[in-house]
Design an enzyme around this catalytic site. Structure first.
Site, PDB file in Angstrom:
ATOM      1  CG  PHE A   1      -0.454  -0.383   2.493  1.00 12.26           C
ATOM      2  CD1 PHE A   1       0.265   0.512   3.261  1.00 12.26           C
ATOM      3  CD2 PHE A   1      -0.664  -1.663   2.980  1.00 12.26           C
ATOM      4  CE1 PHE A   1       0.763   0.149   4.495  1.00 12.26           C
ATOM      5  CE2 PHE A   1      -0.175  -2.036   4.226  1.00 12.26           C
ATOM      6  CZ  PHE A   1       0.547  -1.129   4.984  1.00 12.26           C
TER       7      PHE A   1
ATOM      8  CB  CYS B   1      -0.659   2.247  -4.890  1.00 14.22           C
ATOM      9  SG  CYS B   1      -1.317   1.094  -3.670  1.00 14.22           S
ATOM     10  CG  HIS B   2      -3.165   5.318   0.187  1.00  9.97           C
ATOM     11  ND1 HIS B   2      -2.959   5.798   1.461  1.00  9.97           N
ATOM     12  CD2 HIS B   2      -4.425   5.670  -0.140  1.00  9.97           C
ATOM     13  CE1 HIS B   2      -4.060   6.393   1.891  1.00  9.97           C
ATOM     14  NE2 HIS B   2      -4.960   6.331   0.936  1.00  9.97           N
ATOM     15  CG  PHE B   3      -1.923   9.509  -1.245  1.00 12.39           C
ATOM     16  CD1 PHE B   3      -3.058   9.405  -2.029  1.00 12.39           C
ATOM     17  CD2 PHE B   3      -2.067   9.608   0.121  1.00 12.39           C
ATOM     18  CE1 PHE B   3      -4.322   9.433  -1.455  1.00 12.39           C
ATOM     19  CE2 PHE B   3      -3.326   9.634   0.700  1.00 12.39           C
ATOM     20  CZ  PHE B   3      -4.457   9.535  -0.083  1.00 12.39           C
TER      21      PHE B   3
ATOM     22  CB  VAL C   1      -0.048   7.637   4.534  1.00 12.36           C
ATOM     23  CG1 VAL C   1      -1.122   7.966   3.519  1.00 12.36           C
ATOM     24  CG2 VAL C   1      -0.616   7.550   5.926  1.00 12.36           C
TER      25      VAL C   1
END
EC number: 4.2.1.59
Length: 171
Positions: A66, A69-71, A76
């Site tokens: 994650f 891709c976040h962000f 985070v």
């Protein structure tokens, strides 16, 4: 049925395949959606309400999926993944107690986010206390929980509800 009071990652993966408590027990998600590395404590009569508690952990490292891709440029952990981990643990608790069927999150009373999980964190700790257990036609668990990162509370949730259903075709 296993009545162990702690579980490692291999046990949790086995639960995801229906191999820990039996093929008809509620399952944890597998692969990337399993947001727990170990359960360090589980019992049926502890916690604030004397109806059970769970303490579990997730190891954090910058390579977790994650963060990529976040962000972009601002990695985070998504808050929804921490919330989902809490629902996962309520469902696991019901399976540990012997419930059979498919687990589904049914809701949450209130959620507060007061911090974040960044790639340089080391460990997330989930602490749940069971408020109510219903074993009728519908099996349901209701719990309050907090999530900590490196010992600091960053999420809290009240009235996390998970139901266990024999048939989910009309759900």
């Amino acid at each position: 049925m296993s009545k162990a009071n702690s579980f490692n990652k291999e046990d949790l993966i086995a639960c995801g395949h229906g191999e820990l408590f039996g093929e008809h027990s509620p399952r944890l998600p597998i692969d990337n959606m399993l947001m727990i590395d170990r359960i360090t404590k589980i019992n049926a009569d502890g916690g604030e309400f004397g109806k059970g508690e769970i303490v579990a952990e997730l190891d954090i490292n910058p390579e977790l999926w994650f963060f990529k891709c976040h962000f972009d440029g601002d990695p985070v952990m998504p808050g929804c993944l921490g919330l989902d981990a809490l629902w996962q643990l309520v469902g696991f608790f019901l399976g540990w107690e012997g419930a059979e069927g498919k687990g589904r999150a049914l809701g949450v009373g209130e959620v507060k986010f007061t911090g974040q999980v960044l790639p340089d964190a080391k460990k997330v700790t989930y602490k749940l206390t069971v408020k109510r257990k219903v074993y009728r036609k519908l099996v349901m668990g209701i719990a309050d929980a907090v999530m900590e990162v490196d010992g600091r509370e960053i999420y809290s949730a009240t009235d996390l509800k998970v139901g266990i259903f024999k048939d989910t075709s009309s759900f």
